[in-house]
Design a protein around this motif. Structure first.
Motif, PDB file in Angstrom:
ATOM      1  N   CYS A 195       0.844  -1.206   0.000  1.00 41.66           N
ATOM      2  CA  CYS A 195       0.000   0.000   0.000  1.00 41.66           C
ATOM      3  C   CYS A 195       0.875   1.251   0.000  1.00 41.66           C
ATOM      4  CB  CYS A 195      -0.913  -0.018   1.232  1.00 41.66           C
ATOM      5  SG  CYS A 195      -2.145   1.295   1.259  1.00 41.66           S
ATOM      6  N   GLU A 196       1.957   1.198   0.775  1.00 44.35           N
ATOM      7  CA  GLU A 196       2.904   2.321   0.795  1.00 44.35           C
ATOM      8  C   GLU A 196       3.585   2.481  -0.560  1.00 44.35           C
ATOM      9  OE1 GLU A 196       3.443   4.614   2.894  1.00 44.35           O
ATOM     10  OE2 GLU A 196       2.358   3.887   4.658  1.00 44.35           O
ATOM     11  N   ILE A 197       3.896   1.381  -1.202  1.00 42.53           N
ATOM     12  CA  ILE A 197       4.553   1.452  -2.504  1.00 42.53           C
ATOM     13  C   ILE A 197       3.627   2.102  -3.535  1.00 42.53           C
ATOM     14  CG2 ILE A 197       5.428   0.052  -4.431  1.00 42.53           C
ATOM     15  CD1 ILE A 197       6.508  -1.914  -2.314  1.00 42.53           C
ATOM     16  N   THR A 198       2.347   1.717  -3.528  1.00 41.96           N
ATOM     17  CA  THR A 198       1.408   2.330  -4.475  1.00 41.96           C
ATOM     18  C   THR A 198       1.245   3.823  -4.176  1.00 41.96           C
ATOM     19  OG1 THR A 198      -0.487   1.702  -3.083  1.00 41.96           O
ATOM     20  CG2 THR A 198       0.147   0.183  -4.840  1.00 41.96           C
ATOM     21  N   ARG A 199       1.354   4.183  -2.901  1.00 41.89           N
ATOM     22  CA  ARG A 199       1.288   5.614  -2.542  1.00 41.89           C
ATOM     23  C   ARG A 199       2.495   6.365  -3.091  1.00 41.89           C
ATOM     24  NH1 ARG A 199       4.118   8.578   0.917  1.00 41.89           N
ATOM     25  NH2 ARG A 199       5.095   6.768   1.893  1.00 41.89           N
ATOM     26  N   ILE A 200       3.647   5.778  -2.885  1.00 42.88           N
ATOM     27  CA  ILE A 200       4.893   6.458  -3.261  1.00 42.88           C
ATOM     28  C   ILE A 200       4.978   6.656  -4.777  1.00 42.88           C
ATOM     29  CG2 ILE A 200       7.416   6.179  -3.343  1.00 42.88           C
ATOM     30  CD1 ILE A 200       7.116   4.655  -0.610  1.00 42.88           C
ATOM     31  N   THR A 201       4.547   5.663  -5.524  1.00 47.89           N
ATOM     32  CA  THR A 201       4.714   5.722  -6.983  1.00 47.89           C
ATOM     33  C   THR A 201       3.532   6.377  -7.704  1.00 47.89           C
ATOM     34  OG1 THR A 201       3.735   3.520  -7.245  1.00 47.89           O
ATOM     35  CG2 THR A 201       6.132   3.646  -6.955  1.00 47.89           C
ATOM     36  N   ALA A 202       2.444   6.652  -6.976  1.00 53.62           N
ATOM     37  CA  ALA A 202       1.255   7.255  -7.597  1.00 53.62           C
ATOM     38  C   ALA A 202       1.622   8.567  -8.297  1.00 53.62           C
ATOM     39  CB  ALA A 202       0.193   7.505  -6.534  1.00 53.62           C
ATOM     40  N   PRO A 203       1.049   8.848  -9.447  1.00 50.51           N
ATOM     41  CA  PRO A 203      -0.061   8.118 -10.089  1.00 50.51           C
ATOM     42  C   PRO A 203       0.396   6.963 -10.979  1.00 50.51           C
ATOM     43  CG  PRO A 203       0.383  10.098 -11.323  1.00 50.51           C
ATOM     44  CD  PRO A 203       1.352  10.104 -10.174  1.00 50.51           C
ATOM     45  N   GLU A 204       1.701   6.686 -11.019  1.00 51.35           N
ATOM     46  CA  GLU A 204       2.191   5.589 -11.850  1.00 51.35           C
ATOM     47  C   GLU A 204       1.948   4.262 -11.145  1.00 51.35           C
ATOM     48  OE1 GLU A 204       3.247   6.014 -14.900  1.00 51.35           O
ATOM     49  OE2 GLU A 204       2.984   8.200 -14.693  1.00 51.35           O
ATOM     50  N   ALA A 205       1.546   3.247 -11.894  1.00 47.09           N
ATOM     51  CA  ALA A 205       1.328   1.925 -11.323  1.00 47.09           C
ATOM     52  C   ALA A 205       2.672   1.217 -11.187  1.00 47.09           C
ATOM     53  CB  ALA A 205       0.392   1.117 -12.208  1.00 47.09           C
ATOM     54  N   PRO A 206       2.980   0.698 -10.008  1.00 47.21           N
ATOM     55  CA  PRO A 206       4.305   0.104  -9.795  1.00 47.21           C
ATOM     56  C   PRO A 206       4.414  -1.337 -10.272  1.00 47.21           C
ATOM     57  CG  PRO A 206       3.050   0.074  -7.749  1.00 47.21           C
ATOM     58  CD  PRO A 206       2.187   0.748  -8.774  1.00 47.21           C
ATOM     59  N   TYR A 207       3.285  -1.971 -10.628  1.00 46.76           N
ATOM     60  CA  TYR A 207       3.302  -3.391 -10.991  1.00 46.76           C
ATOM     61  C   TYR A 207       2.407  -3.635 -12.203  1.00 46.76           C
ATOM     62  CZ  TYR A 207       5.155  -3.924  -6.244  1.00 46.76           C
ATOM     63  OH  TYR A 207       5.910  -3.809  -5.101  1.00 46.76           O
TER      64      TYR A 207
END
Length: 520
Positions: free
Chosen positions: A81-93
């Protein structure tokens, strides 16, 4: 600081390439990672993203995303969840990995029902992160519609008055975002929301109901077409069997409370229910409309005036039970706001039913007018109270006796409040005379009239002096019939008459020959 954080993330990622075999070691490593990630800002530098990459790759492995241990699952959900926050708005996966991630995240929300549990705080962080950064929108891009339904259902299931405002607000934010961002609100998702409405449903709690109403209020424009279609289908009997589990009258009530504009297209159908030949449906419609207009502070808008007018016309319904139900609800309307703009219209319709052919209806009309008058004497015009007084000549003894008791109650209240300026002096001094006239009614025993005059007409705390003062005032307004009635009563009670009143009609004055007049 940034370099130290980057180094820690590299080390954690390296160790996670080959996850520890023991649960304790894995949990310790994941806690360290979650703490590091929480300190990373959104959209960080390229160097920070590079240092995170080994960990991001390792945490997304199936053996971690689908781990069976609940503590590990929660920590993995926290990290991704933290990773999706950090990379938003880009999808990390990739899409497939993201689907697994959101399934994991949604699974953690069922634990929000245990507010005292050791993992509650971590679950709240996941919830707030999803709400704050709107990463839940990705679920729509991935067409995870069943998962969205599951999440909505979970929120309604766990919502509780024990939750702090930020928890409920985060749930609301996530649902509002997903509804507003949907191209069209799916019917199954709409039913999830509507199924949590209803004042009298035993299977939902008030926190869930309030949450559903808040969501509808914030998404009124988006939800209006679907809600209108559901209600019209339900009212016409064309709804699916699954829709029958939702009581549409209860839905209408709650929507009126939170977003009444949604109902504008439904008004004609609800009006039709007030006119239907099906008694059960007509009674339900009367109860619903009456409850809507009796809501405290509720003002009837121009759009709802037609249905209000039809509601009042149900006072002439051919079924006495319907008329009685309308009376019950118009009383609530007036008690909730005696000065409402429609008050005169309601009172006029009420007084028209004082001649109803059913004695129970006539009695109930007297009850409604007197209940409202007793709440605030100036809320019912005196001329309407005088119309009620005409029921002292009703053909039903039940109605006559009840009217006498209620008029005495109004006069008693008037005596108590007459000096506070809320009513005009002598405004209700005609009531004792009306009661005295009943002496000539063969249905009344004189002792019945005496008991009202002696025991019900004045407040119990009134002094002898105050009682005598009021009698002098009312006697001066008696006509010949009323004076004659009083004389007859005094003649019958000449021996041992508690008041010792002596009346001389020649000069129309009252004197008190005994000191003890406490019974009056």
């Amino acid at each position: 600081m940034a370099q130290k954080l980057q180094q820690q993330l590299r080390e954690v990622g390296s160790k996670l390439e080959t996850p520890p075999t023991t649960k304790d070691a894995l949990v310790k490593l994941l806690k360290q990672a979650a703490m590091c990630l929480s300190e990373v800002d959104q959209s960080p530098s390229a160097a920070m993203l590079e240092s995170m990459q080994p960990f991001s790759n390792a945490i997304a492995k199936p053996e971690l995303l689908k781990h069976q241990d609940k503590d590990v699952k929660l920590l993995v959900a926290t990290c991704v969840c933290e990773i999706t926050r950090i990379t938003a708005p880009e999808a990390p996966y990739s899409d497939d990995v993201l689907k697994d991630i959101f399934h994991l995240i949604v699974s953690t929300f069922s634990g929000l029902g245990d507010t005292s549990g050791p993992s509650f705080g971590r679950r709240v962080v996941i919830l707030e992160t999803l709400a704050r950064y709107r990463s839940c929108v990705v679920m729509l891009d991935l067409e995870c519609y069943d998962l969205v339904n599951e999440m909505f259902s979970t929120f309604f299931a766990v919502a509780s008055d024990d939750h702090s405002e930020n928890v409920l607000t985060s749930m609301q934010t996530i649902m509002v975002v997903l509804l507003e961002e949907s191209e069209d609100v799916r019917e199954d998702l709409l039913l999830v929301v509507l199924s949590n409405l209803g004042r009298n449903k035993n299977d939902i709690n008030m926190a869930a109901r309030k949450l559903a109403m808040n969501v509808i209020e914030h998404c009124a424009g988006k939800l209006e077409p679907g809600i209108k279609q559901f209600l019209i289908s339900s009212m016409s009997g064309d709804g699916r069997p699954s829709d029958n589990q939702i009581e549409y009258h209860e839905v209408i009530y709650d929507i009126y409370c939170c977003a009444p504009q949604i109902l504008l297209g439904v008004i004609p159908y609800l009006t039709g229910e007030l006119l239907t030949d099906q008694l059960d449906t007509r009674l339900k419609a009367v109860k619903l409309v009456g409850d809507l207009f009796a809501l405290p502070g509720s003002a009837i808008s121009e759009a709802f005036q037609p249905i209000f007018s039809e509601f009042l016309k149900r006072l002439t319904d051919r079924v006495a039970g319907v008329r009685l139900s309308v009376l019950e609800h118009v009383k609530s309307c007036l008690l909730s706001n005696p000065s409402r703009p429609e008050a005169s219209q309601i009172i006029s319709a009420l007084c028209d039913r004082l001649l109803d052919y059913d004695e129970n209806v006539r009695k109930q009309v007297v009850a409604v007018v007197c209940d409202v008058a007793c709440q605030a004497l100036n809320s019912i015009p005196v001329e309407n109270v005088k119309l009620v007084a005409e029921r002292l000549r009703d053909k039903s003894l039940l109605v006559k006796k009840y009217t006498m008791e209620r008029l005495a109650e109004i006069y008693r209240l008037y005596c108590s409040t007459g000096s506070d300026g809320s009513t005009n002096p002598n405004e209700f001094n005609w009531i004792p005379g009306k009661i005295l006239r009943c002496f000539y009614d063969k249905d009344f025993r004189s002792d019945t009239i005496e008991s009202v005059l002696c025991g019900s007409l004045f407040p119990t705390e009134f002094s002898t002096k105050a009682i005598v003062k009021h009698w002098v005032q009312v006697f001066s307004g008696f006509d010949k019939v009323e004076i004659k009635a009083l004389e007859k009563i005094l003649e019958q009670k000449q021996r041992g008459f508690p008041l010792g009143l002596q009346v001389t009609t020649r000069d129309a004055e009252v004197s008190v020959s005994q000191a003890d007049v406490s019974e009056w």
